[in-house]
Design a protein around this motif. Structure first.
Motif: not given
Length: 128
Positions: A88-96, A99
């Motif tokens: 989950k953390s990796n996904d949010s970091l990839k999204k960020e 962005q």
């Protein structure tokens, strides 16, 4: 013996010396039978004892195996939970990260976090 001879007329009584030998051999045979019966009981007890010892070793291995399996399952569950959190953390970091490639998003971050403004723009900080 008289009764037996009456029922079977072809049987004659034994002489005393042969009767004593038969009685002695009967006693010897009985002693031998008792000896083998004792030996048989002793061997039977030994076999049962060895069988119980082997069964208890297998039972202990089974129990310890179950304990190790439970510990491994517990560790696996904990690791899977940690993996889910990291994913989950990796996904949010990839999204960020994706962005941050957008120029408008970068401008918004600079304005919100660091107080940058456009030319002739006044920023007011209001309490929540």
């Amino acid at each position: 013996m008289a009764d037996n001879s009456r029922l079977q007329p072809n049987i004659r009584p034994l002489n005393a010396r042969i009767a004593q030998q038969i009685a002695a051999s009967d006693a010897k045979r009985e002693a031998t039978r008792k000896h083998y019966a004792r030996a048989h009981r002793r061997r039977k007890k030994q076999i049962v004892f060895v069988g119980l010892a082997i069964a208890s070793v297998f039972m202990l291995q089974l129990i310890f195996g179950q304990v190790r399996l439970h510990a491994a399952n517990k560790t696996l569950t904990k690791s899977e939970n940690q993996l889910a959190v990291v994913q989950k953390s990796n996904d949010s970091l990839k999204k960020e990260a994706s962005q941050l490639q957008d120029e408008n998003y970068l401008k918004q971050i600079l304005r919100d976090r660091y107080g940058y403004s456009k030319k002739n723009e006044t920023i007011y900080n209001l309490p929540n």
